[in-house]
Design an enzyme around this catalytic site. Sequence first.
Site, PDB file in Angstrom:
ATOM      1  N   PRO A  87      -4.142  -2.856   7.994  1.00  0.00           N
ATOM      2  CA  PRO A  87      -3.795  -3.923   7.067  1.00  0.00           C
ATOM      3  C   PRO A  87      -2.730  -3.473   6.077  1.00  0.00           C
ATOM      4  CG  PRO A  87      -6.172  -3.592   7.140  1.00  0.00           C
ATOM      5  CD  PRO A  87      -5.565  -2.525   7.966  1.00  0.00           C
ATOM      6  N   THR A  93       0.438  -3.032   6.450  1.00  0.00           N
ATOM      7  CA  THR A  93       1.568  -2.220   6.890  1.00  0.00           C
ATOM      8  C   THR A  93       2.800  -3.065   7.151  1.00  0.00           C
ATOM      9  OG1 THR A  93       0.510  -2.305   9.046  1.00  0.00           O
ATOM     10  CG2 THR A  93       0.369  -0.242   7.858  1.00  0.00           C
ATOM     11  N   LYS A 112       2.955  -6.269   8.930  1.00  0.00           N
ATOM     12  CA  LYS A 112       3.039  -7.023  10.175  1.00  0.00           C
ATOM     13  C   LYS A 112       3.521  -8.444   9.928  1.00  0.00           C
ATOM     14  CE  LYS A 112      -1.298  -6.137  11.108  1.00  0.00           C
ATOM     15  NZ  LYS A 112      -1.661  -5.186  10.042  1.00  0.00           N
ATOM     16  N   THR A 113       2.907  -9.089   8.951  1.00  0.00           N
ATOM     17  CA  THR A 113       3.323 -10.447   8.612  1.00  0.00           C
ATOM     18  C   THR A 113       4.781 -10.441   8.178  1.00  0.00           C
ATOM     19  OG1 THR A 113       1.103 -10.694   7.754  1.00  0.00           O
ATOM     20  CG2 THR A 113       2.637 -12.467   7.322  1.00  0.00           C
ATOM     21  N   HIS A 141     -18.262  19.204 -10.193  1.00  0.00           N
ATOM     22  CA  HIS A 141     -18.272  18.556  -8.873  1.00  0.00           C
ATOM     23  C   HIS A 141     -16.861  18.490  -8.292  1.00  0.00           C
ATOM     24  CE1 HIS A 141     -19.841  15.442  -6.005  1.00  0.00           C
ATOM     25  NE2 HIS A 141     -18.553  15.145  -5.966  1.00  0.00           N
ATOM     26  N   GLU A 142     -15.932  17.968  -9.087  1.00  0.00           N
ATOM     27  CA  GLU A 142     -14.560  17.826  -8.585  1.00  0.00           C
ATOM     28  C   GLU A 142     -13.915  19.193  -8.367  1.00  0.00           C
ATOM     29  OE1 GLU A 142     -13.551  15.105  -7.444  1.00  0.00           O
ATOM     30  OE2 GLU A 142     -15.114  13.841  -8.309  1.00  0.00           O
ATOM     31  N   HIS A 196     -14.906  20.489  -5.041  1.00  0.00           N
ATOM     32  CA  HIS A 196     -14.068  19.936  -3.970  1.00  0.00           C
ATOM     33  C   HIS A 196     -12.739  20.684  -3.906  1.00  0.00           C
ATOM     34  CE1 HIS A 196     -16.451  16.571  -2.808  1.00  0.00           C
ATOM     35  NE2 HIS A 196     -16.399  15.958  -3.962  1.00  0.00           N
TER      36      HIS A 196
END
Length: 671
Positions: free
Chosen positions: A245, A247, A249-250, A466-467, A470
């Site tokens: 969605p 990207t 196309k329409t 926490h971050e 990661h």
Amino acid sequence: MSNEEKKEPKKSGRPKISYYWIYALIAVVLLGFNLINLDPRVKEVAPNEFYQMVKENDIEKIKVINEKYANIYIKSSLISTDSAAFKKKYEKVGKSPLFKSVNKGPHYQIEIGEVKVFNDNLATLQKDIPFEQRLAPEYETRTNWIGPLINIGLPLLILVGLMVFLMRRMGNAAGGPGGQIFNIGKSKATLFDQNTKVNVTFKDVAGLDEAKEEVMEVVDFLKNPSKYTNLGGKIPKGVLLVGSPGTGKTLLAKAVAGEAAVPFFSMSGSDFVEMFVGVGASRVRDLFKQAREKAPCIIFIDEIDAIGRARGKGNMSGGNDERENTLNQLLVEMDGFSTDKGVIIMAASNRPDVLDSALLRPGRFDRQIGIDKPDLAGREAIFKVHLRNIKISPKISAKTLAEQTPGFAGAEIANVCNEAALIAARRNKREVEMDDFQYALDRVIGGLEKKNKIIAPREKKTIAYHEAGHAICGWFLEHASPLVKVTIVPRGIGTLGYAQYLPKDEYITTTEQLLDRMCMTLGGRAAERIIFDKISTGAQSDLDQVTKMGYSMIAVFGMNEKVGNVSFYDMQNQNQFAKPYSDDTARLIDTEVRKLIDTQYDRAIALLKEKEDLLHKLANELLNTEVLLREDVERILGRRPADKILELKAKEEEQEDQPSTEDDSQDVANS
Ligand code: ADP
Ligand code: ZN
């Protein structure tokens, strides 16, 4: 679809009568009849008054109706004002209210209990009156038609009203003048033609060079069809644009119409399907009829998977029949016209794998054009297109923006540009600056910043660790994607911070990459466990990702030895009632996924324990500044080992370029 596609305002000259008022009126009248007395003139009389009347012999006649109540007729001599016997107390009932003429009665009404008791009472009251003059009630049975009428008629009326209301609404949606029930089978396509010109051209579509080249042929054909047909060549009838969605196309389909300067019918797949049976098929028919009248032209069907799903799969509800009929009609119509008519159908989908194979056969959507999410250069080009429309400070470079938006589709880029302009306007700036873009980026990635969301310091610390967990895992794992940014600014619902990574532009992912990614995703929870020896709910979306990843690796990508080289991809979109494997396999998959996740979690724990001092450093820095970009992280953690390895490899390759027989043989042995 973009907001250019507004419907023309309807110009209908007729004054609109609201039918609902009429229905309401009828309902009120009917109800009213039921509530008030049958005859509005008749007055209810109290028993005492009635006894008095009987005693005074004022009553001409009593009519008992349905053994329920009695109508009382007063002697006319007593009510007529001209007569000598006129009694003042009957003055009110003497005249009929409408015409002011003499009221013939009934004048009063009384509820009677038991008929026998009523008769006995009458007899006792009249014992002084001569027998011939005594009153003997007459009996009458009336069928009450109002009650049943209301009981049956009113609901019926409401139902009919509701139906009409619904149909009118649907009719209106169809856009015809005074859209009514008859328009329901008409297609709802929005038409762009000479009057509502499509002013999108290829210039507005950035990147997508291969796709543009492919559709260029279509444009050329629409402009001068004879060039192709003279040689006996056949132009594809249908072009299927496949991509995620947003990207473009329409946009691309519109650009084709704009370039070729032909009418453009735009419709979404879901518009065909309605709750009425047969509507979809007739809409398809109507759409093609309109298109043939306007040829050469382009029909664009967005989200064609809404009708084009493979038939006869997962057939659990009856609604599928309707969809199948619609699809069949579409196939029939596509076969029914020859290409030299100049009608070209473009369709967009992000799930070509679920489409019915009949749609993809030659003569239908035989041309598929893949539209990928843009790469770095593509994003830069798209930024350039959208930056054209806003006043930006000269310092802003599309390149930097493109670097910061890995994985963004065109629609998101357009959104970022628009958002940045709005933010700059709110800050009363003359031009949009880089920090507006930063803000807009954060907003698009993480949702709205919660400025006033108060986070307790202890919670903030948890989030920071926490971050940081990661980030550290991602930094030291060789195959994880490089980090772009870590932040602990709370945003939206659920996201308390995020670490953003730059995915490589690669089409195949290896097992190592997936494992490292999984380990990195678990790094948040692992850090919490190590530092606080407690875990929190903050890792929910991480765990969700990890679980999905684990099941995909084992049941879809065949990355587990015990389960083997099998893929159950199909089952993900089909119903769970028909699992393509046995219970034993299901159990095996479950245990293997569990094992996989546990291993990666242990790996994350081990890695973070080893780098615990760095974890503290990074988390503290995050607590201070809340946002860390790649450079900051590199300052704290040192250079990324994976980068060093890459450099080494690059050097090696340079050396390998110089021919050496020994090296060559080694290469063969390795591979
Ligand atoms: P899709 O139909 O693929 O879901 P759209 O064509 O509706 O996506 O794209 C939405 C918006 O995103 C477009 O209106 C345009 O503003 C922007 N956009 C997407 N791709 C591009 C692109 N390649 N170049 C310029 N703008 C783009
Ligand atoms: Zn997390």
